[in-house]
Structure formats: C-alpha cells, structure tokens
Design a protein around this motif. Structure first.
Motif, PDB file in Angstrom:
ATOM      1  N   ALA A 173       7.149  14.347  -2.872  1.00  0.00           N
ATOM      2  CA  ALA A 173       7.409  13.500  -1.702  1.00  0.00           C
ATOM      3  C   ALA A 173       8.374  14.194  -0.743  1.00  0.00           C
ATOM      4  O   ALA A 173       8.194  14.144   0.486  1.00  0.00           O
ATOM      5  CB  ALA A 173       7.979  12.153  -2.144  1.00  0.00           C
ATOM      6  N   TRP A 199       4.293   3.156 -12.792  1.00  0.00           N
ATOM      7  CA  TRP A 199       4.458   1.758 -13.163  1.00  0.00           C
ATOM      8  C   TRP A 199       3.599   1.423 -14.366  1.00  0.00           C
ATOM      9  O   TRP A 199       2.378   1.569 -14.326  1.00  0.00           O
ATOM     10  CB  TRP A 199       4.100   0.845 -11.980  1.00  0.00           C
ATOM     11  CG  TRP A 199       4.981   1.097 -10.811  1.00  0.00           C
ATOM     12  CD1 TRP A 199       4.671   1.796  -9.684  1.00  0.00           C
ATOM     13  CD2 TRP A 199       6.342   0.705 -10.664  1.00  0.00           C
ATOM     14  NE1 TRP A 199       5.739   1.856  -8.847  1.00  0.00           N
ATOM     15  CE2 TRP A 199       6.786   1.198  -9.407  1.00  0.00           C
ATOM     16  CE3 TRP A 199       7.234  -0.012 -11.460  1.00  0.00           C
ATOM     17  CZ2 TRP A 199       8.084   0.983  -8.954  1.00  0.00           C
ATOM     18  CZ3 TRP A 199       8.525  -0.228 -10.995  1.00  0.00           C
ATOM     19  CH2 TRP A 199       8.936   0.266  -9.762  1.00  0.00           C
ATOM     20  N   ALA A 209       1.246   7.714  -6.925  1.00  0.00           N
ATOM     21  CA  ALA A 209       2.524   7.171  -7.379  1.00  0.00           C
ATOM     22  C   ALA A 209       2.353   5.987  -8.315  1.00  0.00           C
ATOM     23  O   ALA A 209       3.290   5.600  -9.005  1.00  0.00           O
ATOM     24  CB  ALA A 209       3.374   6.765  -6.171  1.00  0.00           C
ATOM     25  N   ARG A 210       1.149   5.399  -8.365  1.00  0.00           N
ATOM     26  CA  ARG A 210       0.938   4.231  -9.229  1.00  0.00           C
ATOM     27  C   ARG A 210       1.175   4.551 -10.701  1.00  0.00           C
ATOM     28  O   ARG A 210       1.470   3.655 -11.502  1.00  0.00           O
ATOM     29  CB  ARG A 210      -0.479   3.694  -9.060  1.00  0.00           C
ATOM     30  CG  ARG A 210      -1.547   4.522  -9.762  1.00  0.00           C
ATOM     31  CD  ARG A 210      -2.950   4.031  -9.478  1.00  0.00           C
ATOM     32  NE  ARG A 210      -3.942   4.660 -10.327  1.00  0.00           N
ATOM     33  CZ  ARG A 210      -4.407   5.892 -10.174  1.00  0.00           C
ATOM     34  NH1 ARG A 210      -3.946   6.637  -9.175  1.00  0.00           N
ATOM     35  NH2 ARG A 210      -5.316   6.377 -10.994  1.00  0.00           N
ATOM     36  N   ARG A 241       6.837  13.588  -8.764  1.00  0.00           N
ATOM     37  CA  ARG A 241       6.487  12.789  -7.590  1.00  0.00           C
ATOM     38  C   ARG A 241       7.596  12.847  -6.549  1.00  0.00           C
ATOM     39  O   ARG A 241       7.340  12.903  -5.350  1.00  0.00           O
ATOM     40  CB  ARG A 241       6.236  11.335  -8.001  1.00  0.00           C
ATOM     41  CG  ARG A 241       5.054  11.171  -8.902  1.00  0.00           C
ATOM     42  CD  ARG A 241       3.881  10.486  -8.206  1.00  0.00           C
ATOM     43  NE  ARG A 241       3.561  10.986  -6.894  1.00  0.00           N
ATOM     44  CZ  ARG A 241       2.828  12.070  -6.642  1.00  0.00           C
ATOM     45  NH1 ARG A 241       2.346  12.796  -7.612  1.00  0.00           N
ATOM     46  NH2 ARG A 241       2.555  12.415  -5.406  1.00  0.00           N
ATOM     47  N   PRO A 267      11.290   4.338  -3.635  1.00  0.00           N
ATOM     48  CA  PRO A 267      10.939   3.291  -4.600  1.00  0.00           C
ATOM     49  C   PRO A 267       9.681   3.609  -5.395  1.00  0.00           C
ATOM     50  O   PRO A 267       9.520   3.126  -6.522  1.00  0.00           O
ATOM     51  CB  PRO A 267      10.757   2.050  -3.717  1.00  0.00           C
ATOM     52  CG  PRO A 267      10.436   2.596  -2.350  1.00  0.00           C
ATOM     53  CD  PRO A 267      11.236   3.856  -2.238  1.00  0.00           C
ATOM     54  N   GLN A 268       8.786   4.439  -4.838  1.00  0.00           N
ATOM     55  CA  GLN A 268       7.561   4.790  -5.539  1.00  0.00           C
ATOM     56  C   GLN A 268       7.803   5.780  -6.672  1.00  0.00           C
ATOM     57  O   GLN A 268       6.911   6.020  -7.495  1.00  0.00           O
ATOM     58  CB  GLN A 268       6.549   5.399  -4.547  1.00  0.00           C
ATOM     59  CG  GLN A 268       6.863   6.816  -4.072  1.00  0.00           C
ATOM     60  CD  GLN A 268       7.856   6.881  -2.929  1.00  0.00           C
ATOM     61  OE1 GLN A 268       8.617   5.952  -2.694  1.00  0.00           O
ATOM     62  NE2 GLN A 268       7.847   7.985  -2.193  1.00  0.00           N
ATOM     63  N   CYS A 269       9.024   6.347  -6.748  1.00  0.00           N
ATOM     64  CA  CYS A 269       9.346   7.336  -7.776  1.00  0.00           C
ATOM     65  C   CYS A 269      10.346   6.815  -8.800  1.00  0.00           C
ATOM     66  O   CYS A 269      10.729   7.545  -9.722  1.00  0.00           O
ATOM     67  CB  CYS A 269       9.926   8.597  -7.129  1.00  0.00           C
ATOM     68  SG  CYS A 269       8.865   9.375  -5.901  1.00  0.00           S
ATOM     69  N   SER A 285       4.657   8.265   0.443  1.00  0.00           N
ATOM     70  CA  SER A 285       4.049   7.954  -0.847  1.00  0.00           C
ATOM     71  C   SER A 285       2.546   8.169  -0.766  1.00  0.00           C
ATOM     72  O   SER A 285       1.991   8.381   0.316  1.00  0.00           O
ATOM     73  CB  SER A 285       4.351   6.496  -1.242  1.00  0.00           C
ATOM     74  OG  SER A 285       3.828   6.205  -2.520  1.00  0.00           O
ATOM     75  N   ASP A 286       1.893   8.133  -1.923  1.00  0.00           N
ATOM     76  CA  ASP A 286       0.434   8.186  -1.961  1.00  0.00           C
ATOM     77  C   ASP A 286      -0.041   7.407  -3.178  1.00  0.00           C
ATOM     78  O   ASP A 286       0.761   6.894  -3.966  1.00  0.00           O
ATOM     79  CB  ASP A 286      -0.095   9.626  -1.968  1.00  0.00           C
ATOM     80  CG  ASP A 286       0.394  10.432  -3.173  1.00  0.00           C
ATOM     81  OD1 ASP A 286       0.604   9.843  -4.249  1.00  0.00           O
ATOM     82  OD2 ASP A 286       0.562  11.658  -3.042  1.00  0.00           O
ATOM     83  N   ASP A 287      -1.334   7.308  -3.348  1.00  0.00           N
ATOM     84  CA  ASP A 287      -1.890   6.493  -4.424  1.00  0.00           C
ATOM     85  C   ASP A 287      -1.542   7.012  -5.810  1.00  0.00           C
ATOM     86  O   ASP A 287      -1.555   6.260  -6.787  1.00  0.00           O
ATOM     87  CB  ASP A 287      -3.413   6.419  -4.282  1.00  0.00           C
ATOM     88  CG  ASP A 287      -3.842   5.607  -3.064  1.00  0.00           C
ATOM     89  OD1 ASP A 287      -3.010   4.834  -2.564  1.00  0.00           O
ATOM     90  OD2 ASP A 287      -4.993   5.762  -2.632  1.00  0.00           O
TER      91      ASP A 287
END
Length: 529
Positions: free
Chosen positions: A153, A392, A388-389, A149, A80-82, A384-386
C-alpha cells in the motif's frame, strides 16, 4: 551502462525505505527506490506481524514505548485494511513475578498507553485455549497486521505521487565524487545490466544491511544483527494476541494470523545479515514458552520455523544482552557525523514505527533539499484493493461461498482465487509464486505450498509466458523458501506432509530436490539428545 538521475535515491525496499519514498514523493520530491529482491524480502516480512502498543517496552525502553503507541494509533487510521483492530490480552501466568505488575501499570500510565484490567474469567470465556491458571489479565492496544499488504500500500501510494520503485536492483557500491556521495552503482538482477543512479541525496534504509552499504565509502554504522526464531502452528487457537505480563523475553507472545497461529520471537543469536538459518535450540525455546501460554500447543502440528534479523543500533550503548539495546531508531547525517555529505542512514526501530522513522529522515532530507512542504503520511489513508480481504478472518471464505466456484481456487488453505492471481499480475506485476505468496498469501496455509505452488506457477506461466526454465526455477525458489523452515520442526504428521510435498514436486513434476538445509540447520530428528 544505463544511467538514471533523480533528486533522492532510497536504498532498501522494506517498510522504512518504502515509507521514505512515499513521504518524499508526497512532498513533491523526485524519488527512485532500489531493492535487491522483491519488496519486503528482508526483516520487514520476517516477524510475527504484531503492531506493538508499547506495553512491552514501558519499563526498559520508555522512548520506544511512546513511539510504538503513537504509531499503533496512526496505523489504525491510515491503514485499516492492513490492521486487525481487536486489541490483545496481557496475562500474568504462574511463572511470572506478581511484583512486576504494579510497575508495569505505572509505566503504561506514564507512557500514555491505555490498558484495562479485566477478569480472568472474561479472558477464558473469549479465549478458552489460554492457560486457565493465569492470575491477572489486562486488555491492551497491541494488535496484528499484514506487513506485505502495508508495504504494498505504501509502494502504491508512492508510485501515485511519482516515485519510481525498482525491484531486483542490487546496490554494489555507493558512488563518491570529491568526498560527496552522489549516487550508487547497481546491477539489474533480471537482465544483468549495470545501472548507475545519480542523486542529490542518498538515503540508506537498507535495514540490517545498512552497515554494508555505508562501508562501501569507508563509513562505519554500529549495527548488531540479532536473529530471532518464530514458529507457525497449523490452527488458529486464539482470535487475538496473548502476551505475558513480564519483562521482555523469548517467545512471550502468540498471535493469530489469518488461518494459522504464530509464536516468537527469540533473541540474542548474533549473526551475519544474510544468515536466516534456524537454530534448533531456539525452536525448542519457542515450543517451551508457547506451552506456558497455551497448554497443549506444542503438540499441535508445526508448519514451519523462520527467522528474522533485527538491525539493532548500538551506538554508544553498553549492554549485557541484546534485549537491553533500545528498539528505538536513529537517523545518521553522515555530513555532520563523518564529514561525508550526500548520505543519510536510518537504522534501528520496529515495523510498527516505520512511518515515524520515514518522517524523521524525510524531514532531514527535505531540509537539505530546500523543500518546505510538511509530512502528510499520518493524515492520508493508504490505498487498498480487494486482496486486503485476506486479513479478516472469514472474509475470504464468505466470498468463495457466495460468489466463487471451487475450480477457481488456487490456494485452498488461504482461499486465494484465480482472480486474485490475475489481479496480482495486472496491478502488481507479480512474476513468481513468491510474489503471489506476498500479495495473496498463496502457500501460507497448512500445506505450505504443497498443492498450490505448482498451480500458481502454471497460472503465472499462462499469463506471462516466460521461458519455461524461469518458471521451473521460480517454483523451486518458492518451495525452498517455504520448506527450509519446515525441516527445523519436522516430526510426526508434518513429516508425512513434507513427504507428500516432496513426492508431488520431485516425482510428479520431475523437479530436482527442492528442500536444501541452510548451513548449520538440522531437523529435530537430527538434533543430539
């Protein structure tokens, strides 16, 4: 010469190769992966980031359509982070044949892909830049994602399960003994050292280079390298992908990506695997077709063009053009196919289906190794990591506005912070500005690295303390990668930005000329009228 021994050697650090390494490592298999450059340096990062739902292929390639929808849903669960989970609009514009629509709707139904017809007014209220003359509109599960990303991952997960990932290790040839492939001879591109990796099984996941790898032991893999051109515009004119409702053709989809807009791709430019030059005629095709979806977009500032080479597996297929070749994949067992044990090749497919491709070749490899553990990559969420923000919209801006100061910004366009660079070095072993581009989007915004490339290089130098010549060479490579694509679209305001970038790098920093046109490239201004 250094020697490494392992159960499985995976060749290729794109999405499929890293996916294979993760899958096998999760089954308890000892894995070493080699990649000639950084991860995702080939076709896996040279596309628009669309995560297909299969709607594009339901009539011409129904198998690929089913695979795409299945993996589209899987990626939403495990990464979901990607993934930007917003769906897409599929629209019928005046140039499209209305008779195609009922066939397409039935094809989606047969493939199990959920679509919903919505009013034209609803599309225009949410995406006012879209062509107001559209006739019909649908909502589909197509969406966008971040290839770098996602691959990082997968690599992080593979390492957690014990896989070794060796970047900048170029495969020179496979090693064969008594008719069996037993490994590969490599060269460490950093040190120049010869490295031989011996394995019970070799998996060739080299993408568009897979045929070249197989040819080192006399094997033929029927691949057709087909190049496509894409464009990046300087404004995010839409907030979800917009696709045309017609048979697949050139540049019939536009995708928002972070702070910019992407359009493409073309097809049918048959080339060598390493040929990423940009065909000016294809740039014009993208501009013309993009204008049909978003009127006026062709007058926006074009940041750059780039190209990616698809590894199309032709097998025994007859085709008049490359769009008739399946976008599905094939797993080749060279023991049963060619009498050459010890080697498997995975070819074809799409970025969307990388995990499925990896699962199928890992299943075959596990069977040959006597491993009975099943695949679990569709069940376990990727780490995930930070960083990935950044995928969005607005997330990085909120962080800067609430918890950072302006002097911490390295890349102002993409809002990458000094802390992001430090994290890339500490957690991902980033060595060059190009690594930071891949990991933290440094240089991916509207200035294309003009004002952040040298900041990133200086900060990396402070953190890693390499030879200054290495820092300058890495900065030149970064500029060349960013700007050779800009020359193919350069006119108007973008020429001024390019000139500013040139002055910064050649006059202020005293670096040699950064932008070198690749063979056969020419700018729009050089093109015969």
């Amino acid at each position: 010469m250094r020697t490494i021994e392992t159960q499985v050697l995976v060749i290729g650090g794109g999405a499929t190769g890293v996916g294979v390494a993760r899958d096998l490592a999760m089954r308890g298999v000892e894995v070493v992966l080699v990649e000639r450059r950084e991860l995702a340096s080939g076709t896996s990062s040279r596309h628009t980031g669309m995560i297909h739902s299969g709607t594009r292929y339901v009539l011409r390639d129904p198998r690929a359509a089913v695979e795409c929808y299945r993996e589209n849903q899987t990626l939403r669960r495990i990464a979901p982070q990607c993934v930007v989970d917003g769906g897409a609009y599929v629209v019928l514009i005046p140039d499209d044949d209305p008779a195609y629509v009922p066939l397409w709707i039935e094809g989606c139904r047969a493939a199990g892909i959920p679509i919903e017809e919505i009013s034209v007014g609803q599309v225009l209220r949410t995406e006012p830049a879209v062509n107001p003359a559209i006739r019909r509109a649908f909502r589909s599960p197509d969406t966008t994602g971040d290839p770098w990303r996602l691959i990082e991952a997968n690599a992080a997960s593979a390492r957690q399960y014990g896989a070794r990932i060796l970047t900048y290790h170029r495969v020179l040839s496979l090693v064969e003994e008594q008719g069996r492939v037993v490994g590969a001879g490599c060269r460490d591109e950093i040190t120049g050292e010869a490295v031989q990796i011996r394995a019970a099984l070799v998996i060739n996941a080299a993408g568009v280079w897979a045929a070249q790898v197989a040819a080192t032991v006399g094997l033929s893999v029927p691949l057709l390298p087909s190049k496509g051109v894409m464009l990046a515009f300087n404004r995010r004119a839409i907030n979800r992908p917009v696709l045309r409702c017609h048979p697949p053709s050139d540049a019939d989809a536009l995708m928002p990506s972070h702070s910019v807009l992407l359009s493409g791709s073309t097809d049918g430019d048959i080339c060598e695997p390493d040929d990423v030059s940009i065909n000016p005629a294809h740039v014009q095709i993208v501009l013309r077709e993009s204008e049909k979806i978003l009127p006026g977009i062709s007058r926006s500032r074009r940041l750059r063009a780039w190209s990616g080479v698809r590894p199309l597996f032709i097998g025994e297929q007859a085709h008049d053009d490359t769009r008739q070749i399946t976008r599905s994949h094939a797993v080749l067992d060279h023991e049963s196919r060619d009498g050459k044990p010890g080697l498997l090749t995975i070819v074809g497919g799409k970025w969307t289906t990388y995990r499925l491709m990896a699962e199928e070749v890992a299943d075959l490899a596990a069977g040959k190794l006597g491993v009975t553990r099943p695949c679990r990559t569709h069940e376990e969420v990727l780490p995930s990591d930070d960083l990935a923000r950044h995928i969005w919209p607005g997330a990085a801006l909120r962080e800067v506005e609430t918890s950072a100061t302006s002097n911490e910004l390295v890349c102002e366009c993409e809002l990458a912070l000094r802390a992001d660079v430090e994290r890339c070095v500490r957690e991902h072993d980033a060595r060059t500005p190009s690594d930071l581009r891949r990991l933290a989007r440094v240089g991916m915004g509207t200035c294309q690295g003009g004002t952040c490339g040298y900041r990133a290089a200086g900060l990396l130098h402070d953190l890693r303390r390499p030879d200054p010549r290495e820092t300058c060479a890495a900065l030149q490579d970064f500029g060349q990668e960013r700007w050779h694509g800009a020359t193919a679209t350069a006119d108007g305001v973008h020429l001024r930005q390019m000139r500013l970038n040139e002055l910064l790098y050649t006059n202020v920093l005293a670096l040699p000329a950064v932008v070198r046109l690749l063979p056969h490239e020419q700018t729009i201004g050089d093109r015969p009228q």
